[in-house]
Structure formats: C-alpha cells, structure tokens
Write an enzyme that holds these catalytic residues in place. Sequence first.
Site, PDB file in Angstrom:
ATOM      1  N   VAL A  59       0.823  -1.313  -0.080  1.00  0.00           N
ATOM      2  CA  VAL A  59      -0.100   0.304  -0.132  1.00  0.00           C
ATOM      3  C   VAL A  59       1.033   1.238   0.102  1.00  0.00           C
ATOM      4  O   VAL A  59       0.199   2.379  -0.379  1.00  0.00           O
ATOM      5  CB  VAL A  59      -1.020  -0.014   1.105  1.00  0.00           C
ATOM      6  N   TYR A 157       4.024   3.850  15.089  1.00  0.00           N
ATOM      7  CA  TYR A 157       2.868   3.442  15.039  1.00  0.00           C
ATOM      8  C   TYR A 157       1.636   4.229  15.518  1.00  0.00           C
ATOM      9  O   TYR A 157       0.755   4.456  15.042  1.00  0.00           O
ATOM     10  CB  TYR A 157       2.545   2.024  15.879  1.00  0.00           C
ATOM     11  N   LYS A 161      -1.237   6.442  13.583  1.00  0.00           N
ATOM     12  CA  LYS A 161      -2.708   5.908  13.888  1.00  0.00           C
ATOM     13  C   LYS A 161      -3.453   7.187  14.274  1.00  0.00           C
ATOM     14  O   LYS A 161      -4.626   7.439  13.764  1.00  0.00           O
ATOM     15  CB  LYS A 161      -2.938   4.870  14.875  1.00  0.00           C
TER      16      LYS A 161
HETATM   17  N1  LIG Z   1      -4.825  -6.284  16.172  1.00  0.00           N
HETATM   18  C1  LIG Z   1      -5.006  -5.296  16.859  1.00  0.00           C
HETATM   19  O1  LIG Z   1      -5.057  -5.384  18.280  1.00  0.00           O
HETATM   20  C2  LIG Z   1      -5.209  -3.976  16.499  1.00  0.00           C
HETATM   21  C3  LIG Z   1      -5.463  -3.025  17.038  1.00  0.00           C
HETATM   22  C4  LIG Z   1      -5.644  -1.603  16.605  1.00  0.00           C
HETATM   23  C5  LIG Z   1      -5.585  -1.362  15.226  1.00  0.00           C
HETATM   24  N2  LIG Z   1      -5.222  -2.595  14.535  1.00  0.00           N
HETATM   25  C6  LIG Z   1      -5.114  -2.242  13.048  1.00  0.00           C
HETATM   26  O2  LIG Z   1      -5.647  -2.904  12.396  1.00  0.00           O
HETATM   27  C7  LIG Z   1      -5.165  -3.203  11.141  1.00  0.00           C
HETATM   28  C8  LIG Z   1      -5.163  -4.827  10.740  1.00  0.00           C
HETATM   29  O3  LIG Z   1      -4.215  -5.442  11.806  1.00  0.00           O
HETATM   30  P1  LIG Z   1      -4.360  -6.908  12.075  1.00  0.00           P
HETATM   31  O4  LIG Z   1      -4.492  -7.048  13.655  1.00  0.00           O
HETATM   32  O5  LIG Z   1      -5.284  -7.545  11.503  1.00  0.00           O
HETATM   33  O6  LIG Z   1      -2.821  -7.287  11.660  1.00  0.00           O
HETATM   34  P2  LIG Z   1      -2.327  -8.636  10.905  1.00  0.00           P
HETATM   35  O7  LIG Z   1      -0.800  -8.517  11.081  1.00  0.00           O
HETATM   36  O8  LIG Z   1      -3.080  -9.922  11.243  1.00  0.00           O
HETATM   37  O9  LIG Z   1      -2.681  -8.131   9.526  1.00  0.00           O
HETATM   38  C9  LIG Z   1      -2.255  -7.011   8.751  1.00  0.00           C
HETATM   39  C10 LIG Z   1      -2.189  -7.471   7.065  1.00  0.00           C
HETATM   40  O10 LIG Z   1      -1.612  -6.409   6.518  1.00  0.00           O
HETATM   41  C11 LIG Z   1      -0.581  -6.800   5.581  1.00  0.00           C
HETATM   42  N3  LIG Z   1       0.454  -5.903   5.376  1.00  0.00           N
HETATM   43  C12 LIG Z   1       1.480  -5.317   6.128  1.00  0.00           C
HETATM   44  N4  LIG Z   1       2.028  -4.272   5.359  1.00  0.00           N
HETATM   45  C13 LIG Z   1       1.476  -4.258   4.192  1.00  0.00           C
HETATM   46  C14 LIG Z   1       1.697  -3.392   3.286  1.00  0.00           C
HETATM   47  N5  LIG Z   1       2.674  -2.382   3.033  1.00  0.00           N
HETATM   48  N6  LIG Z   1       0.901  -3.433   1.999  1.00  0.00           N
HETATM   49  C15 LIG Z   1       0.021  -4.300   2.212  1.00  0.00           C
HETATM   50  N7  LIG Z   1      -0.388  -5.182   3.063  1.00  0.00           N
HETATM   51  C16 LIG Z   1       0.418  -5.056   4.059  1.00  0.00           C
HETATM   52  C17 LIG Z   1       0.091  -8.182   6.265  1.00  0.00           C
HETATM   53  O11 LIG Z   1       0.606  -8.813   5.436  1.00  0.00           O
HETATM   54  C18 LIG Z   1      -1.223  -8.768   6.903  1.00  0.00           C
HETATM   55  O12 LIG Z   1      -1.927  -9.645   6.177  1.00  0.00           O
HETATM   56  C19 LIG Z   1      -3.873  -2.547  11.062  1.00  0.00           C
HETATM   57  O13 LIG Z   1      -3.814  -1.134  10.364  1.00  0.00           O
HETATM   58  C20 LIG Z   1      -3.693  -2.538  12.498  1.00  0.00           C
HETATM   59  O14 LIG Z   1      -2.729  -1.447  12.957  1.00  0.00           O
HETATM   60  C21 LIG Z   1      -5.086  -3.690  15.056  1.00  0.00           C
END
Ligand SMILES: NC(=O)c1ccc[n+]([C@@H]2O[C@H](COP(=O)([O-])OP(=O)(O)OC[C@H]3O[C@@H](n4cnc5c(N)ncnc54)[C@H](O)[C@@H]3O)[C@@H](O)[C@H]2O)c1
Length: 259
Positions: A59, A157, A161
């Site tokens: 992305v 991070y 965000k």
């Molecule tokens: N899990 C949590 O507790 C949590 C809390 C708050 C926010 N988030 C946010 O939710 C979103 C999803 O996270 P998740 O927890 O499902 O994490 P995850 O690591 O399970 O999934 C993230 C996905 O993004 C992909 N990815 C990473 N960098 C990328 C790039 N440059 N281009 C395209 N794809 C890329 C990874 O390969 C992975 O499949 C993120 O933005 C994360 O910051 C997660």
Amino acid sequence: MPDLKGKVAIVTGCASGIGAATVRRLRADGVEVLGTDVDAARGQALCDAAGARFAVQNVSDRALWPQIVAEAVAAFGRLDILVNNAGMVSGAGIGDHDDAAMFAAWDKVLAVNLTGTMAGCRAAIAAMRDNPGGAKGAIVNIASTTAITPLPTDVGYSASKAAVRALSKSVATWCAQAGLNIRCNTVIPGATHTGILDATEAQMPGFLAMVAKTSPLNRLADPSETAAAIAFLASDECPFMTGADMLVDGGALAIHPGF
Ligand SMILES: NC(=O)c1ccc[n+]([C@@H]2O[C@H](COP(=O)([O-])OP(=O)(O)OC[C@H]3O[C@@H](n4cnc5c(N)ncnc54)[C@H](O)[C@@H]3O)[C@@H](O)[C@H]2O)c1
C-alpha cells in the site's frame, strides 16, 4: 445486517486478522471484493476461500494505487467501498536504537500506515466520483486506540494512527464540501486477536493476557467483531455518518485508569 448486496469493495491487508475477517464478512453480505496484501500466498488463499479476487499490493507504493482501483472497476464495474486496513507496527520508542535504525523504522511505518491510507483515499475517490449513477462511496480507515492513548514503546505506530484519524476527517469534510456523496470514517480497534498481537506474544510471553485486561470485558476482540463495525460504516445504513470515529475496544477507553 446492513444492506451491502451488490456493492464493490477493496480491502487492503486481506491476508490476515481484521482484513481477512472483513473480506469474509463483506462476501457474506453479498459484496464483490478485491482483497490486496503484500503476502501473495496467504492473500490469494484467503481470497480464493472467500470467493474474492486478489491482487498483490504494497500500500505504500503510491504509483500502484490507481492500478489497483482500476482492476476493481474493470472486474466489477464500479467501486463503492475502500477499507484501508493494511498496517504494521515499528516497535521503536523515541529513544530506542541508533539514528539509522530509528529513522528507518519511522519512515517505513509512516509510509505504510499513513501514506498508504492517504494514497488509497485519493485513488478511490477518483473512481467513486465516476461511479455509474453518480458520485457515491464509503471509505473506512483503520486507526487504533494508540491514536488516543499512545504507546511509549512505538512512537511511529502511535503517531501514524493518530494521523490516520485526522486524515479521515479531512477526507470526509473535503468530499462533503465538494458535494460528493462519499463518506469517510475511522474504525478504532482496541486489542484484537490477530497476527500483530501474536508476533508480540512470541517475543513477550504473557502479552496477550496483559492486553486482554485493558478491556473491562477482560478479553481480546475477535477480528469478526471489528469487521462488523467496518461493514456497518461501509453500508448505506449510516448516510449521516462521515468524519466519525467508531471505537471497537471493549470499553478500554471508557474506564478510568486503575479501575
Ligand atoms: N490487532 C490489534 O489489536 C489492532 C488494534 C488496533 C488497530 N489495529 C489495526 O488493524 C489493522 C489490521 O491489523 P491486524 O491486527 O489484522 O494485523 P495482521 O498483522 O493480522 O494483518 C495485517 C495485514 O496487513 C498486511 N500488510 C502489512 N504491511 C502491508 C503493506 N505495506 N501493504 C499491504 N499489506 C500489508 C500483512 O501482510 C497482513 O496480512 C492494522 O492497520 C492495525 O494497525 C489492530
């Protein structure tokens, strides 16, 4: 169930966690989905199983964004929904590491979490304003509770965000003032049981149990619970919601610290 049948969506970061749950949820709601991820093998497998289309995408590669949007429009005829979900942590506090490592981590996390989200909004709006029947669309950007209560252990991070939250509001109000029926909202997840947290647990045993306690519900969210909020904001159920934040944090930010 929000009415999403027949809409067309792009979901980034679809190979894992919240992105994977969102692809499954939108497909179950009758949405045509183009999932994208840097992880080609897992992304393709997830999309095949869910009946979605898949494309490899980093992305943060802004030149690729118009091609990704064009692929969705060529395949499905329009673009109604963009879920900017792909994200990563950097794992660096402000005084950690030497300058070279610190700025490399900062640049990367900002490029993926913030610039990737901005580039996605920009490319999606260009397509949504040309949708058959007139400009219409819904963008859902994924921030984090660290946008509001930042982590001392991850300045990049947390800052990225917080910026995503402001970015969503700027995009939302720009579209509104331009007379475009394109909404942009932010989902703010709390601790959700996905790969990001599992990676930290591997380095810091006990981490998952610790973050579960940040919610008064005393558990982690299942990614499907976050996907439900994303589906609602992506649907026509909430036409007066734009520039809004939707917390999906199990009450973590609702309780006074220490109680
Ligand atoms: N899990 C949590 O507790 C949590 C809390 C708050 C926010 N988030 C946010 O939710 C979103 C999803 O996270 P998740 O927890 O499902 O994490 P995850 O690591 O399970 O999934 C993230 C996905 O993004 C992909 N990815 C990473 N960098 C990328 C790039 N440059 N281009 C395209 N794809 C890329 C990874 O390969 C992975 O499949 C993120 O933005 C994360 O910051 C997660």
